[in-house]
Design a protein around this motif. Sequence first.
Motif, PDB file in Angstrom:
ATOM      1  N   THR A  22       0.832  -1.210   0.000  1.00 30.63           N
ATOM      2  CA  THR A  22       0.000   0.000   0.000  1.00 30.63           C
ATOM      3  C   THR A  22       0.863   1.255   0.000  1.00 30.63           C
ATOM      4  O   THR A  22       0.601   2.204  -0.748  1.00 30.63           O
ATOM      5  CB  THR A  22      -0.929   0.004   1.226  1.00 30.63           C
ATOM      6  OG1 THR A  22      -1.737  -1.176   1.209  1.00 30.63           O
ATOM      7  CG2 THR A  22      -1.822   1.235   1.212  1.00 30.63           C
ATOM      8  N   THR A  23       1.895   1.247   0.830  1.00 35.38           N
ATOM      9  CA  THR A  23       2.786   2.411   0.897  1.00 35.38           C
ATOM     10  C   THR A  23       3.504   2.624  -0.422  1.00 35.38           C
ATOM     11  O   THR A  23       3.612   3.752  -0.918  1.00 35.38           O
ATOM     12  CB  THR A  23       3.816   2.228   2.024  1.00 35.38           C
ATOM     13  OG1 THR A  23       3.132   2.063   3.267  1.00 35.38           O
ATOM     14  CG2 THR A  23       4.745   3.441   2.111  1.00 35.38           C
ATOM     15  N   GLY A  24       4.018   1.542  -1.018  1.00 32.88           N
ATOM     16  CA  GLY A  24       4.739   1.641  -2.276  1.00 32.88           C
ATOM     17  C   GLY A  24       3.864   2.166  -3.399  1.00 32.88           C
ATOM     18  O   GLY A  24       4.295   3.021  -4.191  1.00 32.88           O
ATOM     19  N   VAL A  25       2.636   1.669  -3.477  1.00 37.54           N
ATOM     20  CA  VAL A  25       1.696   2.130  -4.509  1.00 37.54           C
ATOM     21  C   VAL A  25       1.347   3.597  -4.287  1.00 37.54           C
ATOM     22  O   VAL A  25       1.271   4.384  -5.241  1.00 37.54           O
ATOM     23  CB  VAL A  25       0.423   1.261  -4.515  1.00 37.54           C
ATOM     24  CG1 VAL A  25      -0.642   1.868  -5.426  1.00 37.54           C
ATOM     25  CG2 VAL A  25       0.749  -0.157  -4.969  1.00 37.54           C
ATOM     26  N   ALA A  26       1.140   3.982  -3.026  1.00 38.04           N
ATOM     27  CA  ALA A  26       0.807   5.375  -2.725  1.00 38.04           C
ATOM     28  C   ALA A  26       1.933   6.321  -3.147  1.00 38.04           C
ATOM     29  O   ALA A  26       1.683   7.389  -3.732  1.00 38.04           O
ATOM     30  CB  ALA A  26       0.523   5.529  -1.234  1.00 38.04           C
ATOM     31  N   ILE A  27       3.183   5.927  -2.867  1.00 40.17           N
ATOM     32  CA  ILE A  27       4.317   6.760  -3.271  1.00 40.17           C
ATOM     33  C   ILE A  27       4.423   6.805  -4.789  1.00 40.17           C
ATOM     34  O   ILE A  27       4.722   7.851  -5.381  1.00 40.17           O
ATOM     35  CB  ILE A  27       5.627   6.233  -2.653  1.00 40.17           C
ATOM     36  CG1 ILE A  27       5.570   6.291  -1.134  1.00 40.17           C
ATOM     37  CG2 ILE A  27       6.820   7.044  -3.162  1.00 40.17           C
ATOM     38  CD1 ILE A  27       6.763   5.649  -0.446  1.00 40.17           C
ATOM     39  N   GLY A  28       4.160   5.674  -5.442  1.00 42.09           N
ATOM     40  CA  GLY A  28       4.193   5.629  -6.901  1.00 42.09           C
ATOM     41  C   GLY A  28       3.147   6.533  -7.529  1.00 42.09           C
ATOM     42  O   GLY A  28       3.412   7.220  -8.523  1.00 42.09           O
ATOM     43  N   ILE A  29       1.949   6.546  -6.953  1.00 46.17           N
ATOM     44  CA  ILE A  29       0.885   7.423  -7.446  1.00 46.17           C
ATOM     45  C   ILE A  29       1.263   8.883  -7.237  1.00 46.17           C
ATOM     46  O   ILE A  29       1.034   9.733  -8.111  1.00 46.17           O
ATOM     47  CB  ILE A  29      -0.450   7.100  -6.735  1.00 46.17           C
ATOM     48  CG1 ILE A  29      -0.946   5.713  -7.163  1.00 46.17           C
ATOM     49  CG2 ILE A  29      -1.497   8.161  -7.045  1.00 46.17           C
ATOM     50  CD1 ILE A  29      -2.169   5.230  -6.406  1.00 46.17           C
ATOM     51  N   LEU A  30       1.846   9.181  -6.080  1.00 45.49           N
ATOM     52  CA  LEU A  30       2.289  10.549  -5.795  1.00 45.49           C
ATOM     53  C   LEU A  30       3.353  10.978  -6.798  1.00 45.49           C
ATOM     54  O   LEU A  30       3.325  12.097  -7.328  1.00 45.49           O
ATOM     55  CB  LEU A  30       2.831  10.626  -4.368  1.00 45.49           C
ATOM     56  CG  LEU A  30       3.300  11.995  -3.874  1.00 45.49           C
ATOM     57  CD1 LEU A  30       2.131  12.975  -3.830  1.00 45.49           C
ATOM     58  CD2 LEU A  30       3.925  11.869  -2.487  1.00 45.49           C
ATOM     59  N   CYS A  31       4.299  10.086  -7.066  1.00 47.42           N
ATOM     60  CA  CYS A  31       5.383  10.394  -7.999  1.00 47.42           C
ATOM     61  C   CYS A  31       4.865  10.533  -9.430  1.00 47.42           C
ATOM     62  O   CYS A  31       5.250  11.457 -10.158  1.00 47.42           O
ATOM     63  CB  CYS A  31       6.452   9.306  -7.925  1.00 47.42           C
ATOM     64  SG  CYS A  31       7.900   9.598  -8.958  1.00 47.42           S
ATOM     65  N   GLY A  32       4.000   9.612  -9.841  1.00 47.06           N
ATOM     66  CA  GLY A  32       3.494   9.649 -11.205  1.00 47.06           C
ATOM     67  C   GLY A  32       2.460  10.727 -11.448  1.00 47.06           C
ATOM     68  O   GLY A  32       2.526  11.458 -12.443  1.00 47.06           O
ATOM     69  N   GLY A  33       1.504  10.842 -10.520  1.00 48.07           N
ATOM     70  CA  GLY A  33       0.415  11.785 -10.720  1.00 48.07           C
ATOM     71  C   GLY A  33       0.755  13.219 -10.390  1.00 48.07           C
ATOM     72  O   GLY A  33       0.395  14.142 -11.135  1.00 48.07           O
ATOM     73  N   LEU A  34       1.489  13.427  -9.294  1.00 47.57           N
ATOM     74  CA  LEU A  34       1.759  14.793  -8.839  1.00 47.57           C
ATOM     75  C   LEU A  34       3.089  15.318  -9.372  1.00 47.57           C
ATOM     76  O   LEU A  34       3.125  16.252 -10.166  1.00 47.57           O
ATOM     77  CB  LEU A  34       1.750  14.845  -7.309  1.00 47.57           C
ATOM     78  CG  LEU A  34       2.002  16.218  -6.681  1.00 47.57           C
ATOM     79  CD1 LEU A  34       0.908  17.197  -7.087  1.00 47.57           C
ATOM     80  CD2 LEU A  34       2.072  16.110  -5.153  1.00 47.57           C
ATOM     81  N   THR A  35       4.199  14.713  -8.945  1.00 46.76           N
ATOM     82  CA  THR A  35       5.500  15.295  -9.286  1.00 46.76           C
ATOM     83  C   THR A  35       5.886  15.051 -10.745  1.00 46.76           C
ATOM     84  O   THR A  35       6.692  15.797 -11.304  1.00 46.76           O
ATOM     85  CB  THR A  35       6.603  14.755  -8.358  1.00 46.76           C
ATOM     86  OG1 THR A  35       6.679  13.335  -8.478  1.00 46.76           O
ATOM     87  CG2 THR A  35       6.292  15.112  -6.920  1.00 46.76           C
ATOM     88  N   SER A  36       5.335  14.019 -11.390  1.00 48.17           N
ATOM     89  CA  SER A  36       5.602  13.804 -12.815  1.00 48.17           C
ATOM     90  C   SER A  36       4.498  14.450 -13.655  1.00 48.17           C
ATOM     91  O   SER A  36       4.763  15.377 -14.418  1.00 48.17           O
ATOM     92  CB  SER A  36       5.700  12.305 -13.129  1.00 48.17           C
ATOM     93  OG  SER A  36       6.826  11.731 -12.518  1.00 48.17           O
ATOM     94  N   GLY A  37       3.252  13.957 -13.519  1.00 48.14           N
ATOM     95  CA  GLY A  37       2.155  14.456 -14.343  1.00 48.14           C
ATOM     96  C   GLY A  37       1.910  15.950 -14.207  1.00 48.14           C
ATOM     97  O   GLY A  37       2.029  16.718 -15.176  1.00 48.14           O
ATOM     98  N   LEU A  38       1.583  16.403 -13.013  1.00 48.21           N
ATOM     99  CA  LEU A  38       1.336  17.826 -12.796  1.00 48.21           C
ATOM    100  C   LEU A  38       2.618  18.643 -12.934  1.00 48.21           C
ATOM    101  O   LEU A  38       2.578  19.798 -13.372  1.00 48.21           O
ATOM    102  CB  LEU A  38       0.714  18.048 -11.410  1.00 48.21           C
ATOM    103  CG  LEU A  38      -0.715  17.526 -11.233  1.00 48.21           C
ATOM    104  CD1 LEU A  38      -1.212  17.821  -9.819  1.00 48.21           C
ATOM    105  CD2 LEU A  38      -1.655  18.140 -12.250  1.00 48.21           C
ATOM    106  N   GLY A  39       3.759  18.039 -12.561  1.00 49.08           N
ATOM    107  CA  GLY A  39       5.033  18.741 -12.717  1.00 49.08           C
ATOM    108  C   GLY A  39       5.329  19.040 -14.171  1.00 49.08           C
ATOM    109  O   GLY A  39       5.727  20.152 -14.526  1.00 49.08           O
ATOM    110  N   TYR A  40       5.105  18.057 -15.056  1.00 48.92           N
ATOM    111  CA  TYR A  40       5.328  18.281 -16.485  1.00 48.92           C
ATOM    112  C   TYR A  40       4.336  19.303 -17.034  1.00 48.92           C
ATOM    113  O   TYR A  40       4.694  20.149 -17.860  1.00 48.92           O
ATOM    114  CB  TYR A  40       5.187  16.969 -17.263  1.00 48.92           C
ATOM    115  CG  TYR A  40       6.212  15.923 -16.901  1.00 48.92           C
ATOM    116  CD1 TYR A  40       7.431  16.273 -16.327  1.00 48.92           C
ATOM    117  CD2 TYR A  40       5.971  14.569 -17.114  1.00 48.92           C
ATOM    118  CE1 TYR A  40       8.366  15.315 -15.988  1.00 48.92           C
ATOM    119  CE2 TYR A  40       6.905  13.600 -16.787  1.00 48.92           C
ATOM    120  CZ  TYR A  40       8.097  13.979 -16.210  1.00 48.92           C
ATOM    121  OH  TYR A  40       9.020  13.028 -15.874  1.00 48.92           O
ATOM    122  N   ALA A  41       3.077  19.208 -16.604  1.00 49.67           N
ATOM    123  CA  ALA A  41       2.073  20.160 -17.071  1.00 49.67           C
ATOM    124  C   ALA A  41       2.454  21.590 -16.696  1.00 49.67           C
ATOM    125  O   ALA A  41       2.334  22.522 -17.502  1.00 49.67           O
ATOM    126  CB  ALA A  41       0.706  19.807 -16.481  1.00 49.67           C
TER     127      ALA A  41
END
Length: 279
Positions: A197-216
Amino acid sequence: MRLFLAITLTMIAFAANSVLTRLAIGGGFIDPSGFALVRVVSGALVLGMIISLRGGGLPLLRRNRIPGALSLAVYLVGFSLAYLTLDAGLGALILFGVVQVSMFLHGTLHGTAPTVRQLTGGGVAFIGLLCALWPGPGGVADPVGAALMVFAGLGWAAYTIIGRNAQDPLAATSANFLLCIPILLILLTGTGLTFSTTGVAIGILCGGLTSGLGYALWYSVLPKIQGATAAIVQLSVPVIAIVAGAVLLGEEIGLIVGFATVLVVGGIAWSVTGSEARG
């Protein structure tokens, strides 16, 4: 002030990709393959939602789309595997150095002849990168992890070069993230994905926030600043990652890492500021 804030948040997001990946994988919360998959899926979802809210289509079948998705997959896999052994800051420094040196070499081979200032700056940055990668006694980078991060840097450099002329970079990135999912599924078949659960949560944070929104956010900033300025502000990414790794993950900032950082950041800064001054 708004532009400064947007740039600052973007650089923090880019540095956070290294910190979060090291935290998740180095902490044993998720395996590298699983993290790469969670990151690209969550990134694709966030970028897709942004495209939908903005309006307009998602161009999947365009020229360079498959090469772009393949180079993105190379970056994601290499990046995740490298953080099994590398510190967050050192990994960011190697990635950043490889990308910048690769872009410099590509420009030299396919563009105008470099100036003396560009050559000296690129040479200094390359020496700094060698210091960070130095193997054996006194070296700071695990050889396998360093090689994987070099691999990731080459993938990201190729991805950047392929997408440089995209008319809509945000839509192109969203499409590439989406097409990268089946590529990763094929590459990762039989790797024994391990999730928590922790690993998936960090992955979602990395992919959705710092990668996805960061690139946008980055693509909204790029049209408002000069190319040399964009290169200069990205010099802060490995520095932020090194400091954040020390504060949040307890990573040690050794003399070699500090010296390599000064050479890489200083060399590239010397090179690109010269380009900006001539423009």
